[in-house]
Design a protein around this motif. Structure first.
Motif, PDB file in Angstrom:
ATOM      1  N   GLY A 175       0.874  -1.034   0.013  1.00 43.07           N
ATOM      2  CA  GLY A 175       0.218  -0.124  -0.069  1.00 43.07           C
ATOM      3  C   GLY A 175       0.838   1.176  -0.165  1.00 43.07           C
ATOM      4  N   ILE A 176       1.846   1.157   0.573  1.00 41.99           N
ATOM      5  CA  ILE A 176       2.768   2.445   0.627  1.00 41.99           C
ATOM      6  C   ILE A 176       3.076   2.970  -0.740  1.00 41.99           C
ATOM      7  CG2 ILE A 176       5.030   3.398   1.426  1.00 41.99           C
ATOM      8  CD1 ILE A 176       4.625   2.842   4.025  1.00 41.99           C
ATOM      9  N   ILE A 177       3.934   1.725  -1.412  1.00 43.03           N
ATOM     10  CA  ILE A 177       4.402   2.119  -2.515  1.00 43.03           C
ATOM     11  C   ILE A 177       3.426   2.385  -3.714  1.00 43.03           C
ATOM     12  CG2 ILE A 177       5.805   1.347  -4.740  1.00 43.03           C
ATOM     13  CD1 ILE A 177       7.181  -0.334  -2.370  1.00 43.03           C
ATOM     14  N   ALA A 178       2.189   1.704  -3.608  1.00 46.35           N
ATOM     15  CA  ALA A 178       1.129   2.035  -4.407  1.00 46.35           C
ATOM     16  C   ALA A 178       0.176   3.344  -4.147  1.00 46.35           C
ATOM     17  CB  ALA A 178       0.080   0.638  -4.490  1.00 46.35           C
ATOM     18  N   GLY A 179       0.490   3.708  -2.889  1.00 46.98           N
ATOM     19  CA  GLY A 179      -0.089   4.874  -2.333  1.00 46.98           C
ATOM     20  C   GLY A 179      -1.549   4.388  -1.919  1.00 46.98           C
ATOM     21  N   ARG A 180      -1.905   3.412  -1.736  1.00 45.46           N
ATOM     22  CA  ARG A 180      -3.181   2.856  -1.660  1.00 45.46           C
ATOM     23  C   ARG A 180      -3.463   3.322  -0.127  1.00 45.46           C
ATOM     24  NH1 ARG A 180      -5.541  -2.033  -2.138  1.00 45.46           N
ATOM     25  NH2 ARG A 180      -4.247  -2.666  -3.923  1.00 45.46           N
ATOM     26  N   TYR A 181      -3.960   4.420   0.071  1.00 43.49           N
ATOM     27  CA  TYR A 181      -4.161   5.084   1.547  1.00 43.49           C
ATOM     28  C   TYR A 181      -5.547   5.108   2.011  1.00 43.49           C
ATOM     29  CZ  TYR A 181      -5.198   9.395  -0.094  1.00 43.49           C
ATOM     30  OH  TYR A 181      -5.712  10.735  -0.629  1.00 43.49           O
ATOM     31  N   GLU A 182      -6.407   5.330   1.108  1.00 40.73           N
ATOM     32  CA  GLU A 182      -7.897   5.597   1.383  1.00 40.73           C
ATOM     33  C   GLU A 182      -8.195   4.995   2.698  1.00 40.73           C
ATOM     34  OE1 GLU A 182      -6.647   4.898  -1.657  1.00 40.73           O
ATOM     35  OE2 GLU A 182      -7.429   6.223  -3.115  1.00 40.73           O
ATOM     36  N   THR A 183      -8.113   3.550   2.548  1.00 39.92           N
ATOM     37  CA  THR A 183      -8.794   2.856   3.758  1.00 39.92           C
ATOM     38  C   THR A 183      -8.158   3.126   4.945  1.00 39.92           C
ATOM     39  OG1 THR A 183      -7.222   1.127   2.999  1.00 39.92           O
ATOM     40  CG2 THR A 183      -9.479   0.673   2.350  1.00 39.92           C
ATOM     41  N   LEU A 184      -6.879   3.871   5.036  1.00 39.42           N
ATOM     42  CA  LEU A 184      -6.281   4.117   6.174  1.00 39.42           C
ATOM     43  C   LEU A 184      -6.896   5.392   6.793  1.00 39.42           C
ATOM     44  CD1 LEU A 184      -2.651   3.896   5.259  1.00 39.42           C
ATOM     45  CD2 LEU A 184      -3.769   2.596   7.024  1.00 39.42           C
ATOM     46  N   TRP A 185      -7.856   6.116   6.124  1.00 34.41           N
ATOM     47  CA  TRP A 185      -8.761   6.978   6.771  1.00 34.41           C
ATOM     48  C   TRP A 185      -9.361   6.369   8.029  1.00 34.41           C
ATOM     49  CZ3 TRP A 185      -7.191  11.710   6.267  1.00 34.41           C
ATOM     50  CH2 TRP A 185      -6.735  12.166   4.949  1.00 34.41           C
ATOM     51  N   VAL A 186      -9.760   5.262   7.686  1.00 34.84           N
ATOM     52  CA  VAL A 186     -10.705   4.461   8.894  1.00 34.84           C
ATOM     53  C   VAL A 186      -9.735   4.396  10.080  1.00 34.84           C
ATOM     54  CG1 VAL A 186     -11.951   2.642   9.409  1.00 34.84           C
ATOM     55  CG2 VAL A 186     -11.987   3.229   7.042  1.00 34.84           C
ATOM     56  N   ALA A 187      -8.567   4.022   9.899  1.00 31.95           N
ATOM     57  CA  ALA A 187      -7.626   3.794  11.103  1.00 31.95           C
ATOM     58  C   ALA A 187      -7.478   5.315  11.690  1.00 31.95           C
ATOM     59  CB  ALA A 187      -6.344   3.228  10.547  1.00 31.95           C
ATOM     60  N   GLY A 188      -7.357   6.160  10.970  1.00 28.03           N
ATOM     61  CA  GLY A 188      -7.321   7.524  11.181  1.00 28.03           C
ATOM     62  C   GLY A 188      -8.531   8.023  12.182  1.00 28.03           C
ATOM     63  N   ALA A 189      -9.655   7.621  11.715  1.00 21.68           N
ATOM     64  CA  ALA A 189     -11.003   7.827  12.237  1.00 21.68           C
ATOM     65  C   ALA A 189     -11.060   7.114  13.514  1.00 21.68           C
ATOM     66  CB  ALA A 189     -11.955   7.390  11.383  1.00 21.68           C
ATOM     67  N   ALA A 190     -10.640   6.001  13.714  1.00 19.58           N
ATOM     68  CA  ALA A 190     -10.397   5.111  14.929  1.00 19.58           C
ATOM     69  C   ALA A 190      -9.465   5.911  15.947  1.00 19.58           C
ATOM     70  CB  ALA A 190      -9.849   3.732  14.833  1.00 19.58           C
ATOM     71  N   ALA A 191      -8.458   6.373  15.487  1.00 15.53           N
ATOM     72  CA  ALA A 191      -7.631   7.148  16.644  1.00 15.53           C
ATOM     73  C   ALA A 191      -8.254   8.399  16.892  1.00 15.53           C
ATOM     74  CB  ALA A 191      -6.281   7.570  15.732  1.00 15.53           C
ATOM     75  N   ILE A 192      -8.961   8.917  16.207  1.00 10.55           N
ATOM     76  CA  ILE A 192      -9.748  10.205  16.563  1.00 10.55           C
ATOM     77  C   ILE A 192     -10.749  10.014  17.487  1.00 10.55           C
ATOM     78  CG2 ILE A 192     -11.377  12.088  15.873  1.00 10.55           C
ATOM     79  CD1 ILE A 192      -9.851  12.369  13.069  1.00 10.55           C
ATOM     80  N   ALA A 193     -11.418   8.664  17.455  1.00 13.60           N
ATOM     81  CA  ALA A 193     -12.526   8.196  18.390  1.00 13.60           C
ATOM     82  C   ALA A 193     -11.615   8.019  19.787  1.00 13.60           C
ATOM     83  CB  ALA A 193     -13.123   6.911  17.785  1.00 13.60           C
ATOM     84  N   ALA A 194     -10.555   7.507  19.674  1.00 13.93           N
ATOM     85  CA  ALA A 194      -9.682   7.210  20.805  1.00 13.93           C
ATOM     86  C   ALA A 194      -9.354   8.581  21.599  1.00 13.93           C
ATOM     87  CB  ALA A 194      -8.200   6.743  20.546  1.00 13.93           C
ATOM     88  N   TRP A 195      -9.114   9.702  20.758  1.00 14.52           N
ATOM     89  CA  TRP A 195      -9.027  10.913  21.229  1.00 14.52           C
ATOM     90  C   TRP A 195     -10.309  11.642  22.182  1.00 14.52           C
ATOM     91  CZ3 TRP A 195     -10.567  16.182  20.302  1.00 14.52           C
ATOM     92  CH2 TRP A 195      -9.997  17.149  21.126  1.00 14.52           C
ATOM     93  N   PHE A 196     -11.384  11.241  21.272  1.00 14.54           N
ATOM     94  CA  PHE A 196     -12.817  11.763  22.145  1.00 14.54           C
ATOM     95  C   PHE A 196     -12.817  10.927  23.268  1.00 14.54           C
ATOM     96  CE2 PHE A 196     -14.139  13.683  18.001  1.00 14.54           C
ATOM     97  CZ  PHE A 196     -14.650  14.569  18.497  1.00 14.54           C
ATOM     98  N   ALA A 197     -12.327   9.716  23.335  1.00 11.78           N
ATOM     99  CA  ALA A 197     -12.407   9.048  24.848  1.00 11.78           C
ATOM    100  C   ALA A 197     -11.429   9.086  25.450  1.00 11.78           C
ATOM    101  CB  ALA A 197     -12.993   7.400  24.472  1.00 11.78           C
ATOM    102  N   ALA A 198     -10.622  10.112  25.295  1.00 16.24           N
ATOM    103  CA  ALA A 198      -9.225  10.018  26.157  1.00 16.24           C
ATOM    104  C   ALA A 198      -9.674  10.244  27.531  1.00 16.24           C
ATOM    105  CB  ALA A 198      -8.474  11.471  25.579  1.00 16.24           C
ATOM    106  N   ASP A 199     -10.210  10.895  28.085  1.00 15.73           N
ATOM    107  CA  ASP A 199     -10.619  10.872  29.615  1.00 15.73           C
ATOM    108  C   ASP A 199     -11.022   9.456  30.118  1.00 15.73           C
ATOM    109  OD1 ASP A 199     -10.024  13.628  29.945  1.00 15.73           O
ATOM    110  OD2 ASP A 199     -12.013  14.238  29.807  1.00 15.73           O
ATOM    111  N   ARG A 200     -11.656   8.649  29.133  1.00 16.07           N
ATOM    112  CA  ARG A 200     -12.201   7.573  29.744  1.00 16.07           C
ATOM    113  C   ARG A 200     -11.164   6.711  29.856  1.00 16.07           C
ATOM    114  NH1 ARG A 200     -17.844   7.438  29.032  1.00 16.07           N
ATOM    115  NH2 ARG A 200     -18.536   9.654  28.725  1.00 16.07           N
ATOM    116  N   PHE A 201     -10.092   6.653  28.861  1.00 13.75           N
ATOM    117  CA  PHE A 201      -8.928   5.793  28.721  1.00 13.75           C
ATOM    118  C   PHE A 201      -8.040   6.124  30.108  1.00 13.75           C
ATOM    119  CE2 PHE A 201     -10.034   5.274  24.002  1.00 13.75           C
ATOM    120  CZ  PHE A 201     -10.548   3.745  24.306  1.00 13.75           C
ATOM    121  N   ALA A 202      -7.761   7.315  30.419  1.00 14.49           N
ATOM    122  CA  ALA A 202      -6.851   7.879  31.420  1.00 14.49           C
ATOM    123  C   ALA A 202      -7.458   7.435  32.439  1.00 14.49           C
ATOM    124  CB  ALA A 202      -7.020   9.536  31.174  1.00 14.49           C
ATOM    125  N   ILE A 203      -8.862   7.376  32.691  1.00 21.52           N
ATOM    126  CA  ILE A 203      -9.311   6.787  33.971  1.00 21.52           C
ATOM    127  C   ILE A 203      -9.427   5.470  34.024  1.00 21.52           C
ATOM    128  CG2 ILE A 203     -11.522   6.622  35.214  1.00 21.52           C
ATOM    129  CD1 ILE A 203     -12.328   9.600  34.265  1.00 21.52           C
TER     130      ILE A 203
END
Ligand SMILES: Nc1ncnc2c1ncn2[C@@H]1O[C@H](COP(=O)(O)OP(=O)(O)OP(=O)(O)O)[C@@H](O)[C@H]1O
Ligand SMILES: [Mg+2]
Lengths: 319, 252
Positions: A175-203
């Motif tokens: 994927g890196i060489i082919a630049g097939r990255y679109e699906t990685l936005w989903v991974a990025g979205a999962a990381a953003i979800a983690a940020w929204f729940a940051a306090d919960r993970f900290a607790i």
């Protein structure tokens, strides 16, 4: 006092620009405005690749933070707890059983097996004595080893060893060489979800009793965390292959510098992860220019050095 | 009032609590005493819904524990556990800040911040607010956990051995402060204490537990007597009086 986030963003930005300008074809950023070919190289090859690397690094680092928080142990990352190998197992099974399935089905299956793998890890470490901190990473490494062995065995039976080898090193479709990255936005979205729940993970990191006392039921937070880690690992394995150490070292470095107040630290973790993987990718493209070394390999070398430094250096004091 | 009805509790089939029925009065400082392993922490954890009830019921100010959402209970009672080992690298101010989380769920207001500052001041932690938890002493960490519990600003406080690691001055200050909260703000506080004289000096109500049962309960003068304490701890004690309250001599 230096603020970590602006510093990391500046570093990431310069790496981003560097990544756009290097490659087998000589392209200048300024020419892209007028030169159609240069614009094509940039938009169709360099930019997607750079975005793929940035998303991968950011998501893996955040997944590492989440994993360390739900396990309450700093010596684990998604690549040392059986999660990535389980994603690989799912992907291998799909290659054998349903080779023609569309990529999203494969990703879904890989995410589910990754989830099963990390859930197995959680169940495993629940039975360990709580005070033995080092048993947790050891259990993770053993589980990774076992699942990895299963992957190798199946691959060997189906004569796919070489396929699995390249694909774990460089991604199923590279994927890196082919630049097939679109699906990685989903991974990025999962990381953003983690940020929204940051306090919960900290607790959650404060222990089940403290969490319950504050009115936070630990089980759903744990499930969310496992989902974030699994989705990120699976998507990364499917698109760019195994990238070791990011999820382990980046959260540790950031935690040492700014502590574990996740709402503040997760953005720094994400940018630092993105910067680290970008740097490794750039190195990988330069060492045997115009050919390249997979980013996972470079990351393995750089990451292990950083990890050793982290082990031997005392933590930075707060003042 | 906290009403505990017919609570039995087992761990791996071993009975830990036997048919406990009692109530903890509202607006008073209650001391829970008893030897090691008596079941004090277990009972406190059940009241604080940290452990699930296996049988019987607990009601806190009329709210049935097993029917009330945990977020709602976090606004009614705050709990400090006996063992709070935290591996996260948090600054004391961040740790204390989590005490306000039940009120704002991620969006602290100016009021929340003021409460955090107040809790830090109350426990003598202002100068240490930016230190990481692993950079302070055991007693300072204990005070930080106490400050977090206080920051929750609930009517009920359940504190399991809050005097752990505290020096004489901070222990006395804490008990004084607890008594003050009860007197001035009408809070209801339950503390597990081993140093029996703190119970004698400050508690309004004492519950004595042994072997998973309640041996005695009532005002300190009624419970903290020579025969009862000797039976409770299986050691001879002498009880005198000091400033009109029992004074227990047990160290010789
Ligand atoms: N996880 C556990 N597994 C088995 N037995 C347990 C467990 N936790 C507590 N117990 C047992 O339950 C009993 C009551 O324990 P508890 O912690 O409630 O005592 P305690 O009165 O708080 O004692 P201490 O003063 O030492 O804190 C003890 O006999 C203890 O051995
Ligand atoms: Mg106890």
């Amino acid at each position: 006092m230096i603020r970590p986030l602006p510093v990391m963003l500046a570093i990431l930005l310069s790496l981003f620009v560097t990544s756009l300008t290097i490659g087998a074809a000589q392209v200048s950023l300024r020419a892209a405005g007028s030169d159609a070919w240069a614009a094509l190289v940039l938009m169709e090859s360099r930019l997607p690749r750079t975005l793929a690397v940035v998303l991968t690094g950011a998501a893996l680092a955040v997944a590492g933070t989440v994993m360390q928080q739900i396990v309450r142990n700093k010596f684990v990352g998604p690549d040392t707890t059986g999660t990535s190998e389980s994603a690989g197992l799912g992907l291998l099974l799909m290659t054998i059983l349903a080779p023609d399935s569309p990529v999203w089905v494969r990703m879904l299956v890989a995410s589910l097996t990754a989830l099963a793998g990390s859930a197995a890890f959680i169940l495993l470490i629940r039975r360990l004595p709580a005070r033995e901190v080092m048993l947790v990473p050891v259990a993770g490494i053993i589980l990774s080893g076992v699942i990895g062995a299963v992957v190798t065995f199946i691959a060997w039976r189906y004569d796919l060893v070489q396929y699995v080898g390249t694909w774990l090193a460089a991604g199923g479709s590279s994927g890196i060489i082919a630049g097939r990255y679109e699906t990685l936005w989903v991974a990025g979205a999962a990381a953003i979800a983690a940020w929204f729940a940051a306090d919960r993970f900290a607790i959650l990191g404060l222990g089940d009793n403290v969490a319950k006392g504050l009115g936070l039921d630990p089980a759903p937070v744990m499930r969310l965390g496992l989902m974030v880690v699994s989705v990120v690992s699976a998507l990364v394995v499917v698109t760019v292959g195994m990238i070791p150490f990011v999820g382990l070292v980046v959260p540790n470095i950031v935690s040492r510098i700014m502590g574990d107040d996740l709402r503040r630290s997760i953005p720094v973790v994400a940018t630092a992860g993105a910067a680290l993987v970008s740097a490794c990718d750039i190195i990988g493209r330069l060492v045997i220019y115009p050919y390249e070394v997979p980013v996972g390999l470079i990351m393995g070398i750089v990451g292990s050095v950083i990890f050793l430094i982290l082990l031997y250096r005392p933590t930075r004091p707060s003042t | 009032m906290i009403q505990i009805r017919n609570v039995d509790f087992q761990i791996h089939g071993n009975p830990i609590l036997h048919d406990i029925s009692t109530s903890i009065p509202k607006g008073q400082l209650t001391a829970l005493i008893g030897p090691n392993g008596a079941g004090k922490s277990t009972l406190l954890k059940l009241i604080a819904r940290l452990e699930k009830l296996q049988s019987g019921s607990v009601r806190i100010d009329g709210l049935d524990l097993s029917a009330t959402p945990t977020e709602k209970l976090a606004l009614v009672m705050a709990v400090l556990s006996q063992h709070t080992h935290v591996s996260s690298r948090l600054r004391l101010c961040e740790l204390v800040g989590f005490g306000r989380w039940p009120h704002h769920h991620g969006r602290p207001s100016a009021h929340d911040r003021a409460e955090i500052t107040r809790a830090l001041e109350l426990f003598d932690l202002t100068a240490l607010a930016d230190r990481f938890l692993d950079e302070v002493s055991g007693g300072q960490a204990q005070r930080a956990f106490l400050a977090m519990t206080f920051a929750q600003a609930t009517d009920w406080l359940l504190l399991d051995e809050p005097l752990n690691n505290l020096d004489m001055a901070h222990a006395r200050a804490l008990m004084r402060h607890l008594a003050g909260l009860v007197r001035d703000q009408g809070k209801s506080i339950t503390v597990v204490v081993h140093e029996i004289n703190y119970a004698a000096a400050w508690a309004d109500h004492v519950i004595a537990m042994k072997d998973g049962r309640i041996l005695a309960e009532g005002p300190p003068a009624d419970v903290l007597t020579e025969p009862l304490l000797s039976r409770l701890y299986d050691v001879p004690v002498a009880v005198g009086t000091h400033q009109g309250r029992p004074l227990i001599l047990h160290h010789v």
